[in-house]
Design a protein around this motif. Structure first.
Motif, PDB file in Angstrom:
ATOM      1  N   SER A  95      34.445 -24.717   0.033  1.00  7.68           N
ATOM      2  CA  SER A  95      34.903 -24.444  -1.325  1.00  7.68           C
ATOM      3  C   SER A  95      33.818 -24.777  -2.344  1.00  7.68           C
ATOM      4  O   SER A  95      33.590 -24.021  -3.299  1.00  7.68           O
ATOM      5  N   TRP A  96      33.135 -25.898  -2.143  1.00  9.43           N
ATOM      6  CA  TRP A  96      32.051 -26.255  -3.061  1.00  9.43           C
ATOM      7  C   TRP A  96      30.913 -25.246  -3.001  1.00  9.43           C
ATOM      8  O   TRP A  96      30.368 -24.836  -4.031  1.00  9.43           O
ATOM      9  N   PHE A 147      36.454 -27.586   4.873  1.00  3.09           N
ATOM     10  CA  PHE A 147      37.088 -26.786   3.813  1.00  3.09           C
ATOM     11  C   PHE A 147      36.534 -27.168   2.446  1.00  3.09           C
ATOM     12  O   PHE A 147      36.241 -26.297   1.610  1.00  3.09           O
ATOM     13  N   GLN A 148      36.392 -28.467   2.175  1.00  7.02           N
ATOM     14  CA  GLN A 148      35.850 -28.900   0.901  1.00  7.02           C
ATOM     15  C   GLN A 148      34.400 -28.452   0.726  1.00  7.02           C
ATOM     16  O   GLN A 148      33.989 -28.029  -0.364  1.00  7.02           O
ATOM     17  N   TYR A 168      39.185 -30.724   7.092  1.00  2.51           N
ATOM     18  CA  TYR A 168      39.305 -30.913   5.642  1.00  2.51           C
ATOM     19  C   TYR A 168      37.928 -30.999   4.990  1.00  2.51           C
ATOM     20  O   TYR A 168      37.691 -30.434   3.911  1.00  2.51           O
ATOM     21  N   ALA A 169      37.011 -31.725   5.656  1.00  4.27           N
ATOM     22  CA  ALA A 169      35.659 -31.826   5.113  1.00  4.27           C
ATOM     23  C   ALA A 169      34.961 -30.470   5.093  1.00  4.27           C
ATOM     24  O   ALA A 169      34.268 -30.121   4.130  1.00  4.27           O
TER      25      ALA A 169
END
Length: 388
Positions: free
Chosen positions: A23-24, A19-20, A16-17
């Motif tokens: 995305s950023w 992916f974030q 999840y980290a």
């Protein structure tokens, strides 16, 4: 608690980290990625000229520099020509503005039986609240405009640098890309690169043809109306309307309307009407035909790709959508298995007869019944002697 659960939770949080973070990073770099994409297609557009010059013994970097120099000189000369023409027309409009205002006030007084004067109109406009607010907002927005202009210049510089490197180091880039692929994949990559160069060149060729047709059409209109600087305005309309997507048509039509207004205000309406009508003709008749011939895609696919490109990436997507779709279609066409089409009337747009007509079936039934009666009569005649 199972032994695998903490490890699974840590792995899920790590994914999840990541992916974030990705995305950023993508959101921060989307502008740079779009610039690189534009530079890549620009490099593909000048690839034929650079390759032709380098095949004659010229260094590839020098050939790329000369091509860019010619393009920049043409653009700079065109901008200087239009700038001088526009400056002269603005000065003429400012000098003639009192006459235009007097004519408008006289028409209003005669039409509506009023008693307006130019001095009263000027005083009311100069002392109005909306004008003061507009001047204040314009003064505060000078910094924003300057920042936008500087950002646009930096973006253009970035695009030109990347496109120069892509064009000058094209063979080295292809070798570096093929060095990490097996031989079968190398052939596919080189084939895709060649298709992209052909389709991008065909797209620019179609845009050039449409710019020529648009320039000639608007030149004829401006000559008929007697608008000055008709050749320069025709070149402006042709180039801007074709190579600036989405808003290019409005930018191209605004300048001829402005110049026509200095001759006669009604001429500006004639130019506006012609621009609107010609744009519809170009969108639905001229552009699909030329694009389908030069880029070899269906007109509906070309129109749909422009809509999708605009929805995804705005003006940039509209500009590169057609060559990208044409390249993808030509590349995937080699991997689609095709079969021989059956000789069916429905393939040619003709309806297949589902059954025989009613009269034909009645006639056939009558003939069958008559033949059965005749056969029965012959059999009965042969049996009479035996009965006797």
């Amino acid at each position: 608690m199972p032994a695998w659960l903490p490890r699974a939770m840590v792995l899920a949080l790590a994914l999840y980290a990541c992916f974030q973070l990705g995305s950023w990073a993508f959101d921060q770099l989307i502008g740079l990625l779009i610039n690189v994409l534009i530079a890549f297609f620009l490099a593909l557009a000048i690839e034929p000229a650079v390759s032709r010059m380098s095949s004659r013994g010229m260094r590839r970097g020098l050939a790329t520099f000369l091509v860019f120099l010619v393009v920049l000189m043409a653009v700079a000369g065109f901008v200087v020509l239009l700038g001088s023409m526009l400056a002269g027309q603005i000065v003429d409009m400012v000098e003639e503005f009192p006459k235009y205002l007097d004519s408008v006030i006289n028409w209003v007084n005669q039409s509506f039986h009023t008693e307006l004067s130019r001095v009263e109109v000027q005083d009311s406009v100069l002392h109005s609240d909306w004008l003061q607010k507009y001047v204040q907002n314009s003064a505060t927005g000078v910094l924003d405009i300057s920042t936008t202009v500087l950002g646009g210049l930096f973006r253009l510089l970035t695009i030109f640098l990347f496109s120069f490197y892509f064009a000058a180091d094209g063979p080295r880039l292809r070798r570096a890309l093929c060095s990490v692929l097996p031989p079968a994949k190398q052939a596919e990559v080189l084939r895709a690169w060649e298709i992209a160069v052909d389709k991008t060149g065909g797209y620019l060729y179609s845009r050039g043809l449409m710019a020529l047709v648009s320039g000639i059409a608007h030149y004829i209109l401006l000559v008929i109306l007697g608008v000055p600087y008709a050749p320069a305005l025709a070149i402006w309309v042709g180039l801007v309307s074709q190579f600036i997507p989405t808003i290019g048509t409005y930018l191209a039509g605004a300048l001829p309307m402005l110049i026509a207004f200095t001759v006669d205000p009604w001429y500006a309406l004639w130019v506006l009407g012609f621009v609107v009508v010609y744009q519809q003709f170009e969108n639905y008749a001229l552009q699909p035909k030329l694009t389908s011939r030069t880029v070899d895609i269906h007109p509906a696919v070309a129109f749909g790709s422009v809509i999708v490109g605009t929805a995804l990436m705005g003006a940039v997507g509209a500009l590169i959508a057609i060559p990208a779709v044409a390249t993808l279609q030509a590349f995937l066409g080699a991997y689609v298995k095709r079969y021989v089409v059956t000789d069916d009337p429905r393939v040619h747009g003709r309806h297949q007869q589902r059954g025989e007509p009613v009269l034909m079936r009645l006639r056939r039934s009558w003939r069958t019944a008559g033949s059965n009666e005749g056969r029965g009569g012959q059999d009965g005649a042969g049996e009479h002697p035996e009965r006797a």
